[in-house]
Design a protein around this motif. Structure first.
Motif, PDB file in Angstrom:
ATOM      1  N   GLY A 144      55.604  13.067  -3.156  1.00 32.72           N
ATOM      2  CA  GLY A 144      56.845  12.021  -3.221  1.00 32.72           C
ATOM      3  C   GLY A 144      58.283  12.639  -3.084  1.00 32.72           C
ATOM      4  N   SER A 145      59.079  12.000  -4.294  1.00 37.59           N
ATOM      5  CA  SER A 145      60.425  12.379  -4.238  1.00 37.59           C
ATOM      6  C   SER A 145      60.786  13.720  -4.992  1.00 37.59           C
ATOM      7  CB  SER A 145      61.463  11.107  -4.768  1.00 37.59           C
ATOM      8  OG  SER A 145      60.950  10.798  -5.846  1.00 37.59           O
ATOM      9  N   LYS A 146      59.807  14.278  -5.449  1.00 37.43           N
ATOM     10  CA  LYS A 146      59.890  15.533  -6.412  1.00 37.43           C
ATOM     11  C   LYS A 146      59.844  16.803  -5.467  1.00 37.43           C
ATOM     12  CE  LYS A 146      58.647  13.059 -10.634  1.00 37.43           C
ATOM     13  NZ  LYS A 146      57.639  12.961 -11.738  1.00 37.43           N
ATOM     14  N   TYR A 147      59.001  17.101  -4.542  1.00 32.90           N
ATOM     15  CA  TYR A 147      58.783  18.407  -4.175  1.00 32.90           C
ATOM     16  C   TYR A 147      58.091  18.164  -2.756  1.00 32.90           C
ATOM     17  CZ  TYR A 147      56.998  23.040  -3.747  1.00 32.90           C
ATOM     18  OH  TYR A 147      56.827  24.314  -3.351  1.00 32.90           O
ATOM     19  N   VAL A 148      58.490  19.031  -2.063  1.00 35.22           N
ATOM     20  CA  VAL A 148      57.919  19.209  -0.523  1.00 35.22           C
ATOM     21  C   VAL A 148      58.012  20.625  -0.206  1.00 35.22           C
ATOM     22  CG1 VAL A 148      58.066  18.691   1.859  1.00 35.22           C
ATOM     23  CG2 VAL A 148      58.959  16.785   0.324  1.00 35.22           C
ATOM     24  N   GLU A 149      56.809  21.026   0.299  1.00 30.73           N
ATOM     25  CA  GLU A 149      56.466  22.480   0.951  1.00 30.73           C
ATOM     26  C   GLU A 149      56.265  22.268   2.289  1.00 30.73           C
ATOM     27  OE1 GLU A 149      53.132  25.400  -0.067  1.00 30.73           O
ATOM     28  OE2 GLU A 149      54.886  25.299  -1.623  1.00 30.73           O
ATOM     29  N   PHE A 150      56.891  22.956   3.268  1.00 34.67           N
ATOM     30  CA  PHE A 150      56.815  23.185   4.556  1.00 34.67           C
ATOM     31  C   PHE A 150      56.017  24.306   4.688  1.00 34.67           C
ATOM     32  CE2 PHE A 150      60.488  20.884   4.209  1.00 34.67           C
ATOM     33  CZ  PHE A 150      60.458  19.880   4.737  1.00 34.67           C
ATOM     34  N   ALA A 151      55.006  24.235   5.936  1.00 34.22           N
ATOM     35  CA  ALA A 151      54.032  25.123   6.303  1.00 34.22           C
ATOM     36  C   ALA A 151      54.725  26.239   7.070  1.00 34.22           C
ATOM     37  CB  ALA A 151      52.962  24.385   7.425  1.00 34.22           C
ATOM     38  N   SER A 152      54.293  27.425   6.950  1.00 33.61           N
ATOM     39  CA  SER A 152      54.901  28.640   7.475  1.00 33.61           C
ATOM     40  C   SER A 152      53.971  29.455   8.100  1.00 33.61           C
ATOM     41  CB  SER A 152      55.970  29.225   6.480  1.00 33.61           C
ATOM     42  OG  SER A 152      54.898  29.927   5.507  1.00 33.61           O
ATOM     43  N   ALA A 153      54.322  30.067   9.267  1.00 35.98           N
ATOM     44  CA  ALA A 153      53.294  31.249   9.734  1.00 35.98           C
ATOM     45  C   ALA A 153      53.387  32.424   8.935  1.00 35.98           C
ATOM     46  CB  ALA A 153      53.998  31.611  11.159  1.00 35.98           C
ATOM     47  N   PRO A 154      52.358  33.269   9.020  1.00 35.93           N
ATOM     48  CA  PRO A 154      52.143  34.304   8.155  1.00 35.93           C
ATOM     49  C   PRO A 154      53.211  35.361   8.509  1.00 35.93           C
ATOM     50  CG  PRO A 154      50.106  33.874   9.342  1.00 35.93           C
ATOM     51  CD  PRO A 154      51.116  32.902   9.938  1.00 35.93           C
ATOM     52  N   GLY A 155      53.828  35.690   7.227  1.00 39.00           N
ATOM     53  CA  GLY A 155      55.160  36.627   7.100  1.00 39.00           C
ATOM     54  C   GLY A 155      56.477  35.995   7.405  1.00 39.00           C
ATOM     55  N   ARG A 156      56.379  34.600   7.584  1.00 41.37           N
ATOM     56  CA  ARG A 156      57.838  34.074   7.402  1.00 41.37           C
ATOM     57  C   ARG A 156      58.005  33.605   6.296  1.00 41.37           C
ATOM     58  NH1 ARG A 156      60.178  35.583  12.288  1.00 41.37           N
ATOM     59  NH2 ARG A 156      58.903  34.828  14.209  1.00 41.37           N
ATOM     60  N   VAL A 157      59.282  33.032   6.155  1.00 41.23           N
ATOM     61  CA  VAL A 157      59.883  32.605   4.806  1.00 41.23           C
ATOM     62  C   VAL A 157      59.414  31.251   4.709  1.00 41.23           C
ATOM     63  CG1 VAL A 157      61.754  31.691   3.653  1.00 41.23           C
ATOM     64  CG2 VAL A 157      61.774  34.003   5.091  1.00 41.23           C
ATOM     65  N   LYS A 158      58.995  30.698   3.693  1.00 36.17           N
ATOM     66  CA  LYS A 158      58.399  29.346   3.444  1.00 36.17           C
ATOM     67  C   LYS A 158      59.519  28.617   2.929  1.00 36.17           C
ATOM     68  CE  LYS A 158      54.092  28.429   2.376  1.00 36.17           C
ATOM     69  NZ  LYS A 158      52.973  28.292   1.454  1.00 36.17           N
ATOM     70  N   LEU A 159      59.599  27.424   3.383  1.00 37.37           N
ATOM     71  CA  LEU A 159      60.777  26.478   2.717  1.00 37.37           C
ATOM     72  C   LEU A 159      60.151  25.427   1.965  1.00 37.37           C
ATOM     73  CD1 LEU A 159      63.718  25.472   2.750  1.00 37.37           C
ATOM     74  CD2 LEU A 159      62.992  23.912   4.782  1.00 37.37           C
ATOM     75  N   ALA A 160      60.839  25.208   0.639  1.00 39.95           N
ATOM     76  CA  ALA A 160      60.279  24.161  -0.166  1.00 39.95           C
ATOM     77  C   ALA A 160      61.703  23.321  -0.766  1.00 39.95           C
ATOM     78  CB  ALA A 160      59.566  24.576  -1.344  1.00 39.95           C
ATOM     79  N   LEU A 161      61.258  22.108  -0.875  1.00 40.10           N
ATOM     80  CA  LEU A 161      62.473  21.077  -1.479  1.00 40.10           C
ATOM     81  C   LEU A 161      62.297  20.704  -2.800  1.00 40.10           C
ATOM     82  CD1 LEU A 161      63.002  18.825   1.787  1.00 40.10           C
ATOM     83  CD2 LEU A 161      64.168  21.231   1.372  1.00 40.10           C
ATOM     84  N   TYR A 162      63.182  20.801  -3.467  1.00 39.90           N
ATOM     85  CA  TYR A 162      63.060  20.154  -4.897  1.00 39.90           C
ATOM     86  C   TYR A 162      64.214  19.164  -5.124  1.00 39.90           C
ATOM     87  CZ  TYR A 162      60.231  23.327  -7.856  1.00 39.90           C
ATOM     88  OH  TYR A 162      59.278  23.957  -8.164  1.00 39.90           O
ATOM     89  N   LYS A 163      64.352  18.239  -6.059  1.00 38.40           N
ATOM     90  CA  LYS A 163      65.556  17.658  -6.451  1.00 38.40           C
ATOM     91  C   LYS A 163      66.561  18.807  -6.963  1.00 38.40           C
ATOM     92  CE  LYS A 163      66.513  13.740  -7.114  1.00 38.40           C
ATOM     93  NZ  LYS A 163      67.443  12.456  -6.579  1.00 38.40           N
ATOM     94  N   ARG A 164      67.708  18.618  -6.571  1.00 34.91           N
ATOM     95  CA  ARG A 164      68.400  19.867  -7.240  1.00 34.91           C
ATOM     96  C   ARG A 164      68.487  19.685  -8.642  1.00 34.91           C
ATOM     97  NH1 ARG A 164      73.654  22.289  -5.701  1.00 34.91           N
ATOM     98  NH2 ARG A 164      75.109  22.515  -7.728  1.00 34.91           N
ATOM     99  N   ARG A 165      68.609  18.659  -9.446  1.00 29.64           N
ATOM    100  CA  ARG A 165      68.566  18.754 -10.809  1.00 29.64           C
ATOM    101  C   ARG A 165      67.181  19.465 -11.371  1.00 29.64           C
ATOM    102  NH1 ARG A 165      71.707  16.444 -14.546  1.00 29.64           N
ATOM    103  NH2 ARG A 165      72.714  15.013 -12.905  1.00 29.64           N
ATOM    104  N   GLY A 166      66.215  19.024 -10.626  1.00 30.92           N
ATOM    105  CA  GLY A 166      64.892  19.385 -11.115  1.00 30.92           C
ATOM    106  C   GLY A 166      64.701  21.263 -10.867  1.00 30.92           C
ATOM    107  N   LEU A 167      65.274  21.611  -9.865  1.00 24.18           N
ATOM    108  CA  LEU A 167      65.346  22.934  -9.489  1.00 24.18           C
ATOM    109  C   LEU A 167      66.244  23.735 -10.559  1.00 24.18           C
ATOM    110  CD1 LEU A 167      64.610  25.360  -7.755  1.00 24.18           C
ATOM    111  CD2 LEU A 167      66.417  24.741  -6.294  1.00 24.18           C
ATOM    112  N   ALA A 168      67.217  23.268 -10.966  1.00 25.52           N
ATOM    113  CA  ALA A 168      68.192  23.818 -11.715  1.00 25.52           C
ATOM    114  C   ALA A 168      67.520  24.026 -13.215  1.00 25.52           C
ATOM    115  CB  ALA A 168      69.592  23.022 -11.846  1.00 25.52           C
ATOM    116  N   LYS A 169      66.779  23.144 -13.629  1.00 24.41           N
ATOM    117  CA  LYS A 169      65.970  23.049 -14.807  1.00 24.41           C
ATOM    118  C   LYS A 169      64.892  23.972 -14.831  1.00 24.41           C
ATOM    119  CE  LYS A 169      63.211  20.015 -18.027  1.00 24.41           C
ATOM    120  NZ  LYS A 169      62.854  18.676 -18.355  1.00 24.41           N
TER     121      LYS A 169
END
Length: 212
Positions: A144-169
């Motif tokens: 939902g609106s809390k966390y998203v993780e994108f697929a990545s190829a082996p050996g690549r950097v994986k990108l994930a999204l948090y709410k800014r406030r949630g990541l800081a906590k």
């Protein structure tokens, strides 16, 4: 499938940052590049780097290496419902989260890690998810609106999204911060600037090196 090839950290003291990251990650990490910068920044810069490892002993080994190289502990490594992990802050201000889902060691302790994840703190997770999907990144997990993780190829950097406030906590710091992110992403999605002013460059496939 687009993904991040290299994370570029902009640092004020390039020689010191180079010593720190080569000590912790090794001299041949393909995930990280360093660049000199004096862009003003204060407080939380809106992101963290996450090293996902195979067992608790590896968490301790990486945390100890980081602390020994000058990092500051933000969260002492400890057990939780999801596994075991700790958080440190590098001398340049970058936050490193080191964690495993495993509850006990099953092999020799090393400083190897299985995944290198960039956690971005964003104001609107759904809008940022769409921004990146429109640029060719494939969603791997979405909560939902809390966390998203994108697929990545082996050996690549994986990108994930948090709410800014949630990541800081999650990493144990205040949500407050101003100025530059001191972060540039290199990959096929670039060049672009996302909804939270994180900048992408065209892919350079650069290993851990320093650029004045």
């Amino acid at each position: 499938m687009n993904s991040i090839d290299t994370v570029i950290l902009e640092v004020a003291d390039l020689p010191a940052a180079t010593r720190f990251y080569t000590t912790v990650l090794g001299p041949d990490s393909p995930h990280l590049h360093l660049r000199a910068s004096d862009n003003a920044t204060t407080g939380f810069r809106g992101f963290a780097l996450s090293l996902v490892v195979s067992q608790p002993g590896n968490v301790d080994a990486l945390v100890d290496a980081a602390l020994g190289a000058g990092a500051t502990a933000l969260k002492t490594a400890s057990k939780s419902l999801w596994g075991y992990g700790g958080v440190v802050q590098a001398p340049d201000g970058t936050i490193l989260k080191i964690a495993t889902a495993a509850k006990k060691d099953t092999g020799p302790v090393t400083r190897d890690f299985n995944e290198f994840v960039l956690l971005l703190g964003v104001e609107d997770v759904k809008a940022s998810k769409q921004f990146y999907a429109d640029r060719g990144l494939s969603v791997g997990k979405s909560f939902g609106s809390k966390y998203v993780e994108f697929a990545s190829a082996p050996g690549r950097v994986k990108l994930a999204l948090y709410k800014r406030r949630g990541l800081a906590k999650d990493v144990g710091v205040s949500n407050e911060g101003t100025g530059s992110h001191r972060l540039v992403l290199s990959g096929a999605a670039g060049p672009c600037r996302d909804l939270d002013a994180f900048t992408w460059e065209a892919s350079a496939d650069a290993p851990l090196t320093a650029t004045a």
